[in-house]
Design a protein around this motif. Sequence first.
Motif, PDB file in Angstrom:
ATOM      1  N   SER A 524       0.828  -1.209   0.000  1.00  0.00           N
ATOM      2  CA  SER A 524       0.000   0.000   0.000  1.00  0.00           C
ATOM      3  C   SER A 524       0.864   1.261   0.000  1.00  0.00           C
ATOM      4  O   SER A 524       0.492   2.259  -0.608  1.00  0.00           O
ATOM      5  N   LEU A 525       2.031   1.204   0.639  1.00  0.00           N
ATOM      6  CA  LEU A 525       2.949   2.353   0.558  1.00  0.00           C
ATOM      7  C   LEU A 525       3.262   2.686  -0.901  1.00  0.00           C
ATOM      8  O   LEU A 525       3.269   3.838  -1.317  1.00  0.00           O
ATOM      9  N   LEU A 526       3.527   1.653  -1.664  1.00  0.00           N
ATOM     10  CA  LEU A 526       3.894   1.846  -3.070  1.00  0.00           C
ATOM     11  C   LEU A 526       2.690   2.258  -3.904  1.00  0.00           C
ATOM     12  O   LEU A 526       2.779   3.119  -4.775  1.00  0.00           O
ATOM     13  N   LEU A 527       1.544   1.638  -3.601  1.00  0.00           N
ATOM     14  CA  LEU A 527       0.350   1.955  -4.394  1.00  0.00           C
ATOM     15  C   LEU A 527      -0.141   3.363  -4.126  1.00  0.00           C
ATOM     16  O   LEU A 527      -0.813   3.962  -4.964  1.00  0.00           O
ATOM     17  N   GLU A 528       0.223   3.906  -2.960  1.00  0.00           N
ATOM     18  CA  GLU A 528      -0.220   5.267  -2.638  1.00  0.00           C
ATOM     19  C   GLU A 528       0.671   6.337  -3.251  1.00  0.00           C
ATOM     20  O   GLU A 528       0.385   7.525  -3.117  1.00  0.00           O
ATOM     21  N   MET A 529       1.738   5.942  -3.920  1.00  0.00           N
ATOM     22  CA  MET A 529       2.563   6.954  -4.579  1.00  0.00           C
ATOM     23  C   MET A 529       1.701   7.698  -5.600  1.00  0.00           C
ATOM     24  O   MET A 529       0.789   7.123  -6.180  1.00  0.00           O
ATOM     25  N   PRO A 530       1.993   8.986  -5.801  1.00  0.00           N
ATOM     26  CA  PRO A 530       1.162   9.739  -6.745  1.00  0.00           C
ATOM     27  C   PRO A 530       1.266   9.182  -8.160  1.00  0.00           C
ATOM     28  O   PRO A 530       2.233   8.480  -8.489  1.00  0.00           O
ATOM     29  N   SER A 531       0.287   9.517  -8.971  1.00  0.00           N
ATOM     30  CA  SER A 531       0.279   9.107 -10.370  1.00  0.00           C
ATOM     31  C   SER A 531       1.473   9.750 -11.087  1.00  0.00           C
ATOM     32  O   SER A 531       1.854  10.853 -10.732  1.00  0.00           O
ATOM     33  N   PRO A 532       2.103   9.141 -12.068  1.00  0.00           N
ATOM     34  CA  PRO A 532       1.725   7.862 -12.661  1.00  0.00           C
ATOM     35  C   PRO A 532       2.314   6.640 -11.942  1.00  0.00           C
ATOM     36  O   PRO A 532       1.932   5.529 -12.242  1.00  0.00           O
ATOM     37  N   HIS A 533       3.241   6.863 -10.986  1.00  0.00           N
ATOM     38  CA  HIS A 533       3.930   5.707 -10.406  1.00  0.00           C
ATOM     39  C   HIS A 533       2.961   4.781  -9.683  1.00  0.00           C
ATOM     40  O   HIS A 533       2.974   3.573  -9.892  1.00  0.00           O
ATOM     41  N   GLY A 534       2.119   5.374  -8.824  1.00  0.00           N
ATOM     42  CA  GLY A 534       1.163   4.552  -8.089  1.00  0.00           C
ATOM     43  C   GLY A 534       0.220   3.828  -9.031  1.00  0.00           C
ATOM     44  O   GLY A 534      -0.086   2.643  -8.865  1.00  0.00           O
ATOM     45  N   GLN A 535      -0.196   4.550 -10.059  1.00  0.00           N
ATOM     46  CA  GLN A 535      -1.129   3.986 -11.030  1.00  0.00           C
ATOM     47  C   GLN A 535      -0.499   2.800 -11.770  1.00  0.00           C
ATOM     48  O   GLN A 535      -1.157   1.783 -12.004  1.00  0.00           O
ATOM     49  N   LEU A 536       0.767   2.946 -12.125  1.00  0.00           N
ATOM     50  CA  LEU A 536       1.440   1.862 -12.835  1.00  0.00           C
ATOM     51  C   LEU A 536       1.639   0.641 -11.936  1.00  0.00           C
ATOM     52  O   LEU A 536       1.520  -0.497 -12.387  1.00  0.00           O
ATOM     53  N   LEU A 537       1.909   0.898 -10.656  1.00  0.00           N
ATOM     54  CA  LEU A 537       2.062  -0.235  -9.752  1.00  0.00           C
ATOM     55  C   LEU A 537       0.712  -0.895  -9.496  1.00  0.00           C
ATOM     56  O   LEU A 537       0.633  -2.109  -9.300  1.00  0.00           O
ATOM     57  N   ALA A 538      -0.363  -0.114  -9.525  1.00  0.00           N
ATOM     58  CA  ALA A 538      -1.694  -0.707  -9.413  1.00  0.00           C
ATOM     59  C   ALA A 538      -1.938  -1.643 -10.594  1.00  0.00           C
ATOM     60  O   ALA A 538      -2.503  -2.731 -10.460  1.00  0.00           O
ATOM     61  N   TRP A 539      -1.467  -1.207 -11.759  1.00  0.00           N
ATOM     62  CA  TRP A 539      -1.573  -2.064 -12.950  1.00  0.00           C
ATOM     63  C   TRP A 539      -0.749  -3.338 -12.763  1.00  0.00           C
ATOM     64  O   TRP A 539      -1.200  -4.448 -13.049  1.00  0.00           O
TER      65      TRP A 539
END
Length: 635
Positions: A524-539
């Motif tokens: 969740s720490l990583l997924l909460e990073m702002p877009s686009p990084h968080g978004q890409l990790l969500a992918w």
Amino acid sequence: MARPTRAVKAWSPATDMAIPQSFIQELINRTDVVEVVGRYVQLKKGGANFMGLCPFHGEKSPSFSVSPAKQFFHCFGCGKNGNAIGFLMEHAGMSFIEAVKDLAQSYGLQVPEDDADPAERQRAQQQRQRQATLNEVLDKAGESYRKHLKTSPQAVAYLKGRGLSGEVAKQFGLGYAPDGWRNLASVFADYQDALLVESGLVISNAEDGEEEKRYDRFRDRIMFPIRNVKGECIGFGGRVMGDGTPKYLNSPETPVFSKGRELYGLFEARQALREAGYVLVTEGYMDVVALAQLGFPNAVATLGTACTTDHVQKLFRFTDSVVFSFDGDAAGRRAARKALDGALPFASDTRNVKFLFLPAEHDPDSFVREHGTDAFARLVSDATPLSRFVMEVARDGCDIDTAEGRALLAAQAKPLWGSLPEGVLKSQLLNEFADAVGLGQHELQRLWMAAPSSGKTGFTGAKPQTQGTKSAAYSPWARSGANKRPLPMGMNLRSKAPTRRDRALQILFADMLQWETLSSHQHSLLLEMPSPHGQLLAWLNQQWLENGVQSLAALREGLREHEHEALVSRLIDDAPSDIDSDAGELQSILAALEIEQLSQSIDDLTRRMASDPDAYARIKQLNARLASLKNSPLV
Ligand SMILES: [Zn+2]
């Protein structure tokens, strides 16, 4: 690396391919690029990779490397690279479909043309049909605009007044949208058809409780059909003849039209680009048509937007030389700056990018009319080369007689220089910047490379020079990372010092197994990073949930046409090749992210302390965690 055996149900991009994206991904997952390349090239293990003599250029000592971890091949001599499909296309001369079939056969898979996921095939089919229908609607409107032009003396007079011949008007399919609110009602059988709104031809104005009002978007305007590279009409530009506003009106974004990707006149100019050897990028469609009339049929225009990397990438499929033309005013300078940003990642040693600034009172059309075609041709050949313009931009506002000014110059130059692909141009610019800043080349380089350095030069995903559009629909190299060349011996530069977030992406995409080993709190720490990084990790997380751990090559296939594909490609291309093994770095990145997050929470709580009785206790708790993190060997 673990390979999933389950069927891959992947995010499915819009492509022209008859074979579903998910199948390609699965195929890449099952394929071993070492085995495939090994059928044609004798490979020897050297460290983590396999090396051999490059089959794409003559050489005596091996600079051709194949990475089993990344499932990519790469030649440090000629820059060719790609996955197994790309290798078969480029080396064995197969078409994309042939390469897919060949691989599928060797791995006992059935190409889903015959045996497809029916739902997916139907979806793709529907989407293609929808787009075809939109193109038809737009074509039909264009035809009616052309008819109206013939019967509108004032529109014809306007075009003649701009010096256009009937021949050029016909070549560009120019038309006229007559005055009046519902002229298209007589063109289409059903004015209420949703396609008319979807295509952007008709505006629907439905306010709450009121009846929907519909009317034509383009009224009393000269119409410029915008065509894609296949020649299909995908939208329109409309220009007023008098002083009305807006002067230029474009179709809105639709399923077939995206301003950030399309260039006006590219379809009409494609032959001339090869003959002239360069493309001239102007700011408006009137410029394009007028220049064609005046003997410069190799002009295109952006559509009311700044030039994007997508635009530049597209142009470089047709030519190696791009000349951007701008009005000589402040707005022109700003537009030029944006075009520079778009062009830098593609400015490889074999390409040529120039910036032409017209005298303030002129556009290309008026300049040619006043000074003649020879004068304009001279202007083009004397245009500012990218290397000089980049220096001008870096120096902008810097008083280089002071240390502060020189420091500012260095700061402004760093991102520009970092965007350039590796190569001689990049090395030379480092020299020039160092001179201007008053530092030695190595000193400046060390300052710019302050991020932890990782030794080896990575797979610098190079995009070979492919002329024309032969593989436009599917190119194994269709990456926006562009043409990177390996560095000269002894230099270990990255094109940009990656941020902590960039590094997290690099590590996790290159070695997805590491994602699997993280705790859910770390996820969740990583997924909460702002877009686009968080978004890409969500992918990435979604991929992991659906398909398990996958190779980098398979992930890249899955990301094709994803909105952040370019970012991932750039990061991966910039990553050193040994990141797979570096689990410790990810842990310290996570620690740093947590520290960031804790500090933020403590700040927030401190502000609430007066009104929130529990805040104090919570702050104490968080502080304790913060202190333990800061004392850990990770930080
Ligand atoms: Zn080679």
